[in-house]
Design a protein around this motif. Structure first.
Motif, short mmCIF file in Angstrom:
data_model
loop_
_atom_site.label_atom_id
_atom_site.label_comp_id
_atom_site.label_asym_id
_atom_site.label_seq_id
_atom_site.Cartn_x
_atom_site.Cartn_y
_atom_site.Cartn_z
N VAL A 105 1.61 9.40 -5.82
CA VAL A 105 2.15 10.72 -5.51
C VAL A 105 3.15 11.15 -6.57
CG1 VAL A 105 3.59 12.02 -3.88
CG2 VAL A 105 1.71 10.59 -3.03
N GLU A 106 4.00 10.23 -7.02
CA GLU A 106 5.01 10.55 -8.04
C GLU A 106 4.35 11.00 -9.35
OE1 GLU A 106 7.40 7.09 -8.51
OE2 GLU A 106 8.32 7.29 -6.53
N ARG A 107 3.19 10.53 -9.62
CA ARG A 107 2.51 10.87 -10.87
C ARG A 107 1.54 12.04 -10.71
NH1 ARG A 107 4.96 6.71 -10.72
NH2 ARG A 107 5.74 5.59 -12.51
N GLY A 108 1.52 12.66 -9.55
CA GLY A 108 0.69 13.84 -9.34
C GLY A 108 -0.80 13.57 -9.34
N GLU A 109 -1.19 12.35 -9.04
CA GLU A 109 -2.61 11.99 -9.06
C GLU A 109 -3.28 12.19 -7.71
OE1 GLU A 109 -2.50 11.28 -12.96
OE2 GLU A 109 -4.29 11.13 -11.73
N ARG A 110 -2.60 12.77 -6.80
CA ARG A 110 -3.14 12.94 -5.45
C ARG A 110 -4.13 14.04 -5.36
NH1 ARG A 110 0.18 13.15 0.07
NH2 ARG A 110 -1.30 11.92 1.17
N ILE A 115 0.84 -1.20 0.00
CA ILE A 115 0.00 0.00 0.00
C ILE A 115 0.88 1.25 0.00
CG2 ILE A 115 -1.64 1.37 1.37
CD1 ILE A 115 -2.96 -1.32 2.14
N LYS A 116 1.95 1.24 0.79
CA LYS A 116 2.89 2.37 0.80
C LYS A 116 3.52 2.54 -0.58
CE LYS A 116 4.09 2.25 5.67
NZ LYS A 116 5.12 1.95 6.66
N GLU A 117 3.86 1.44 -1.21
CA GLU A 117 4.44 1.48 -2.55
C GLU A 117 3.43 2.07 -3.56
OE1 GLU A 117 5.86 -1.87 -5.74
OE2 GLU A 117 6.22 -2.28 -3.61
N LEU A 118 2.19 1.67 -3.45
CA LEU A 118 1.14 2.21 -4.31
C LEU A 118 0.96 3.71 -4.07
CD1 LEU A 118 -1.16 1.81 -6.36
CD2 LEU A 118 -2.63 1.15 -4.43
N GLU A 119 0.97 4.10 -2.81
CA GLU A 119 0.84 5.52 -2.48
C GLU A 119 1.98 6.33 -3.09
OE1 GLU A 119 0.21 8.40 1.41
OE2 GLU A 119 1.00 6.39 1.70
N ARG A 120 3.21 5.83 -2.98
CA ARG A 120 4.36 6.52 -3.58
C ARG A 120 4.18 6.65 -5.10
NH1 ARG A 120 7.30 3.54 0.21
NH2 ARG A 120 7.73 1.92 -1.32
N TYR A 121 3.73 5.58 -5.71
CA TYR A 121 3.51 5.57 -7.16
C TYR A 121 2.51 6.66 -7.56
CZ TYR A 121 2.06 3.85 -11.74
OH TYR A 121 1.76 3.75 -13.07
#
Length: 116
Positions: free
Chosen positions: A111-116, A103-109
Motif C-alpha cells: 500500500v505504501e508503494r501504491g501498488e494496490r 501478511i499485514k506487514e506485506l500489505e502495508r508495504y
C-alpha cells in the motif's frame, strides 16, 4: 545467451500448472515444451506483445540472460539486469507460508508503494 523464461512469470501470476494453462489458451504441446524450457530460438514480436499483454509484463520480465562467454561477463554490461537466479518460486506459496502478522506487514508495504 538470451532465453525466454515464461515459467517464472506464470508462477508469479499464481499459475501452478503452466502446461495446462497454456494448453487451454490454444498453445500446442510442442510450442509449450519449447516455451517452458527456454528453447524458443525465435519469438515474433506479435507473440511477445501478446504474452506481455496477457501477463501484464514487459519483454524484460520474460527474458533471462546468461553471458555466452563468462570471460566477457562484466558488471557494466547492459544486459546485467536480465540475469536471474535459477530458482522460480510461486509468490502465492511464499505468502501462504507467512504468519498473519507478516501478511499485514506485506500489505502495508504494498500500500505504501501504491501498488494496490
Amino acid at each position: 545467451m538470451l532465453k525466454l523464461n515464461l515459467y517464472r512469470i506464470l508462477l508469479s501470476r499464481g499459475i501452478e500448472d503452466p502446461y495446462q494453462h497454456l494448453r487451454s489458451n490454444g498453445y500446442q504441446r510442442h510450442k509449450i515444451t519449447n516455451l517452458m524450457h527456454g528453447r524458443n530460438a525465435t519469438v515474433n514480436l506479435d507473440e511477445l506483445e501478446y504474452l506481455c499483454e496477457t501477463y501484464g509484463c514487459t519483454p524484460n520480465d520474460l527474458l533471462d540472460w546468461t553471458p555466452s562467454d563468462e570471460s566477457k561477463d562484466n558488471k557494466s554490461h547492459p544486459l546485467q539486469p536480465l540475469r536471474r537466479s535459477k530458482t522460480s518460486v510461486s509468490i502465492h506459496k511464499m505468502i501462504d507460508a507467512l504468519s498473519p502478522d507478516r501478511i499485514k506487514e506485506l500489505e502495508r508495504y504494498i500500500v505504501e508503494r501504491g501498488e494496490r
